[in-house]
Write an enzyme that holds these catalytic residues in place. Structure first.
Site, PDB file in Angstrom:
ATOM      1  N   GLU A  53       1.339  32.022   2.103  1.00  0.00           N
ATOM      2  CA  GLU A  53       1.276  30.562   1.400  1.00  0.00           C
ATOM      3  C   GLU A  53       2.148  29.323   1.915  1.00  0.00           C
ATOM      4  OE1 GLU A  53      -0.264  29.633  -2.594  1.00  0.00           O
ATOM      5  OE2 GLU A  53       1.928  29.535  -3.109  1.00  0.00           O
ATOM      6  N   LYS A  55       4.149  26.465   0.990  1.00  0.00           N
ATOM      7  CA  LYS A  55       4.496  25.857  -0.301  1.00  0.00           C
ATOM      8  C   LYS A  55       5.629  24.903  -0.058  1.00  0.00           C
ATOM      9  CE  LYS A  55       5.581  27.284  -5.123  1.00  0.00           C
ATOM     10  NZ  LYS A  55       5.676  28.639  -5.943  1.00  0.00           N
ATOM     11  N   LYS A 115      -4.995  25.661  -2.376  1.00  0.00           N
ATOM     12  CA  LYS A 115      -4.283  26.094  -3.796  1.00  0.00           C
ATOM     13  C   LYS A 115      -4.095  24.646  -4.230  1.00  0.00           C
ATOM     14  CE  LYS A 115      -2.073  29.369  -6.181  1.00  0.00           C
ATOM     15  NZ  LYS A 115      -0.643  29.665  -5.712  1.00  0.00           N
ATOM     16  N   GLU A 164      -8.315  32.663 -10.707  1.00  0.00           N
ATOM     17  CA  GLU A 164      -7.183  33.145 -11.164  1.00  0.00           C
ATOM     18  C   GLU A 164      -6.961  33.352 -12.670  1.00  0.00           C
ATOM     19  OE1 GLU A 164      -2.952  30.975 -11.906  1.00  0.00           O
ATOM     20  OE2 GLU A 164      -3.309  31.294  -9.627  1.00  0.00           O
ATOM     21  N   ASN A 185      -2.485  36.508 -11.812  1.00  0.00           N
ATOM     22  CA  ASN A 185      -1.009  35.937 -11.705  1.00  0.00           C
ATOM     23  C   ASN A 185      -0.074  36.758 -12.490  1.00  0.00           C
ATOM     24  OD1 ASN A 185       1.284  34.323 -11.605  1.00  0.00           O
ATOM     25  ND2 ASN A 185       0.134  32.280 -11.080  1.00  0.00           N
ATOM     26  N   GLU A 215      -0.765  38.015  -7.400  1.00  0.00           N
ATOM     27  CA  GLU A 215       0.132  36.701  -7.196  1.00  0.00           C
ATOM     28  C   GLU A 215       1.233  36.536  -8.101  1.00  0.00           C
ATOM     29  OE1 GLU A 215      -2.616  33.088  -7.852  1.00  0.00           O
ATOM     30  OE2 GLU A 215      -4.416  34.328  -7.997  1.00  0.00           O
ATOM     31  N   SER A 216       2.130  36.002  -7.351  1.00  0.00           N
ATOM     32  CA  SER A 216       3.600  35.627  -7.922  1.00  0.00           C
ATOM     33  C   SER A 216       4.423  37.040  -8.013  1.00  0.00           C
ATOM     34  CB  SER A 216       3.509  35.007  -9.393  1.00  0.00           C
ATOM     35  OG  SER A 216       2.771  33.905  -9.270  1.00  0.00           O
TER      36      SER A 216
END
Length: 278
Positions: A53, A55, A115, A164, A185, A215-216
């Site tokens: 990603e 970011k 995103k 998501e 997530n 995710e995360s």
């Protein structure tokens, strides 16, 4: 229920959408980027994929990428073997831009996930128009009418959709609309803590033909291997790569963690058990 960080961000995007006077029915848009879902499936025999990603900033941690251009980050992701690139295009909360996405799209052959906080059909059409391969649909941000409607538009214009979810109820919503790629997530919306146990329960509830993205909360290869073992096909990682001094090396270390990966029969059994419990 107490408000979450997501509520304020989505509210801002809904305000913007409410003054968007464009008639989506008059727009002719077709996605033409490479499929993120197909790329993950093609990589599956080798092990888990990595969606790296872009970011620039986090609402909670501030600036993450200080350089004006994201080209060095894009090139590192390509060199590291990322299967796809996720680009945060929200400017108010994350410092991103459509320009960042176009930089990735024109400078690499990788599929690109936009995103952002998609709340309208125009948002979906914009995602395809700027060159993304995939749109993010956050179940917690969309009503029971909006989620299937936006997902159908994405499908009809040839755009992949990553739905998501955060828990089993949202996962069921995604399954019910026919989502073929679901992101779980791991971060709890209320506590901000990473809850791997909950994420593993959610992924076990998904049908075997769904592409699963975790995710995360990924900062080590060991944490990625645990996700692969739980049945995830890919991990989406931003902060750890953006702040790394060697992002290409780190991407490479997160790939193909398949030694204890669940096979398809185990996934089928997990899904059958989940159905019996419902």
């Amino acid at each position: 229920m107490a408000a979450t960080y997501l509520d304020a961000i989505v509210a801002a995007h809904r305000r913007r959408a409410s003054v968007d006077s464009r008639d989506w029915r008059s727009r002719s848009v077709q996605a033409d980027g490479p499929s993120l879902r197909d790329s993950i499936l093609a990589h599956r025999p080798m092990g888990n994929s990595v969606i790296a990603e872009v970011k620039r900033r986090s609402p909670s941690k501030g600036e993450l990428w200080a350089e004006d251009s994201i080209e060095p980050l894009r090139d590192a992701y390509v060199a590291g073997g990322a299967t796809g690139v996720s680009v945060l295009t929200d400017s108010e909360f994350f410092g991103g831009s459509v320009g960042d996405l176009r930089t990735v799209r024109t400078g690499s052959l990788l599929p690109v996930l936009r995103k952002d906080f998609t709340v309208s059909i125009n948002d979906v059409l914009d995602t395809a128009e700027i060159g993304a391969s995939c749109v993010l649909l956050i179940a917690a941000a969309l009503t029971s009418e909006e989620l299937p409607a936006l997902w159908r538009v994405a499908r009809d214009i040839g755009l992949d959709a990553l739905v998501e979810v955060h828990d089993e109820n949202e996962a069921q919503r995604a399954v019910d609309i026919g989502a073929s790629m679901i992101g779980v997530n791991q971060r709890d919306l209320h506590t901000f803590l990473v809850d791997t146990e909950r994420a593993n329960r959610v992924v076990a509830s998904l049908p075997p033909d769904v592409v699963r993205v975790a995710e995360s909360g990924f900062h080590t290869a060991a944490s990625v291997e645990l996700a692969a073992s739980a049945g995830f096909d890919a991990v989406l990682v931003g902060e750890a790569f953006v702040t790394s001094t060697e992002p290409a090396t780190m991407v490479r270390s997160f790939l193909d963690r398949k030694s204890t990966r669940l096979n398809s029969s185990h996934r089928c059994i997990s899904y059958a058990v989940f159905c019996l419990k419902k």
